[in-house]
Design an enzyme around this catalytic site. Structure first.
Site, PDB file in Angstrom:
ATOM      1  N   TYR A 147       0.977   8.983 -60.047  1.00  9.25           N
ATOM      2  CA  TYR A 147       1.986   8.613 -59.063  1.00  9.25           C
ATOM      3  C   TYR A 147       3.145   9.604 -59.095  1.00  9.25           C
ATOM      4  O   TYR A 147       3.445  10.186 -60.138  1.00  9.25           O
ATOM      5  CB  TYR A 147       2.552   7.219 -59.357  1.00  9.25           C
ATOM      6  N   ASP A 198       1.294  -1.183 -53.119  1.00  8.83           N
ATOM      7  CA  ASP A 198       2.106  -2.239 -52.526  1.00  8.83           C
ATOM      8  C   ASP A 198       2.610  -1.855 -51.141  1.00  8.83           C
ATOM      9  O   ASP A 198       2.498  -0.707 -50.712  1.00  8.83           O
ATOM     10  CB  ASP A 198       3.315  -2.528 -53.421  1.00  8.83           C
ATOM     11  N   ARG A 243      -4.947  -0.179 -55.904  1.00  6.76           N
ATOM     12  CA  ARG A 243      -4.215  -0.802 -54.800  1.00  6.76           C
ATOM     13  C   ARG A 243      -2.738  -0.417 -54.839  1.00  6.76           C
ATOM     14  O   ARG A 243      -2.157  -0.279 -55.910  1.00  6.76           O
ATOM     15  CB  ARG A 243      -4.343  -2.328 -54.872  1.00  6.76           C
ATOM     16  N   ARG A 254       7.529   1.655 -60.430  1.00  4.37           N
ATOM     17  CA  ARG A 254       8.836   1.367 -59.841  1.00  4.37           C
ATOM     18  C   ARG A 254       9.788   0.752 -60.863  1.00  4.37           C
ATOM     19  O   ARG A 254      11.001   1.002 -60.819  1.00  4.37           O
ATOM     20  CB  ARG A 254       8.667   0.462 -58.625  1.00  4.37           C
TER      21      ARG A 254
END
Length: 255
Positions: free
Chosen positions: A109, A51, A49, A196
């Site tokens: 990522y 954000d 998932r 992040r």
């Protein structure tokens, strides 16, 4: 029949991946489109998932259906019913034992920082702007302390619902390409906001505000309040998961 899909999306205008009752999500849009193609309800399960505001280069999902459609029809039919910010890249049948989340061996990522005095215009939705010159080499060296299996509590969001904070980072690379500083990270799995928060802690190193050893100290201390702030979502893209070759998925998601 179980079918796997590769999906790309611009997450800027979505409230994230997961279906919600009060706003637009990628999962909600995809399920609605697939349900129209199947002429029956379709529920998808994803590899990871994302954000609100986070993009997907090749998210992988699976779903079960008894609707008889060829793979081309799933791709073109879904795309014709999806908003322009979402596209199905490919579809293929997979064994019933395949699971988009649990069969994945890792996830990847990429975070892009536009490092110049002037903010972005054309790429504003896909980068984070940093006007202070960054030392990408120092950021890379600092990030190597995170390789391997560790408790990543220092980089875990307060709202994270994972049962524990142990994750295994398989690779972390920071490099400069012209005006962009690119952070790429691969791990077996990620905590909520983990990438992040890592980027938010690498930035002070890049600015020269913290030593190269700071990431190692943060990792050992396991204190989220001491680490850097959460970097904006706009620069983050989920490149996709990786699966064992025996599943026969496209090369971009196969180990």
């Amino acid at each position: 029949m179980r079918i796997a899909l590769g999906v790309e999306y611009d997450g800027t205008d979505f409230l994230g991946w997961q279906r919600l009752s009060h706003g637009s999500t990628v999962q909600g849009a995809l399920e609605q489109a697939l349900s129209r193609v199947a002429a029956q309800p379709v529920t998808v399960t994803c590899a990871g998932r994302t954000d609100a505001g986070v993009h997907g280069r090749c998210q992988v999902v699976h779903f079960d259906t008894d609707a008889e459609r060829d793979m081309r029809s799933w791709v073109l039919g879904a795309c014709s019913n999806l908003p322009t910010a979402v596209a199905v890249l490919w579809a293929q049948p997979v064994p019933g034992a395949f699971h988009a989340r649990f069969s994945a061996r890792s996830r990847r990522y990429r975070y892009i920082i536009l490092n110049r005095p002037v903010r972005a215009a054309l790429d504003a939705r896909y980068v984070t702007w940093e006007r202070t010159p960054l030392d990408a080499s120092a950021m890379h060296r600092a990030g190597q302390a995170l390789l391997g299996e560790h408790d990543f509590s220092a980089f875990r969001a307060v709202s994270c619902q994972a049962a524990h904070a142990r994750r295994c980072v398989l690779g972390l690379d920071v490099r400069r390409e012209g005006e962009q500083v690119i952070v790429q990270i691969e791990a077996n799995a990620f905590l909520h906001h983990m990438v992040r928060n890592i980027v938010g802690s690498l930035l002070p190193v890049g600015r020269g505000q913290q030593a190269v050893t700071w990431l190692a100290h943060l990792l050992a201390g396991r204190d989220r309040e001491v680490a850097g702030p959460t970097a904006p979502s706009s620069g983050l893209t989920f490149l996709g998961p990786r699966y064992e070759a025996h599943w026969g998925l496209p090369a971009e998601v196969s180990a």
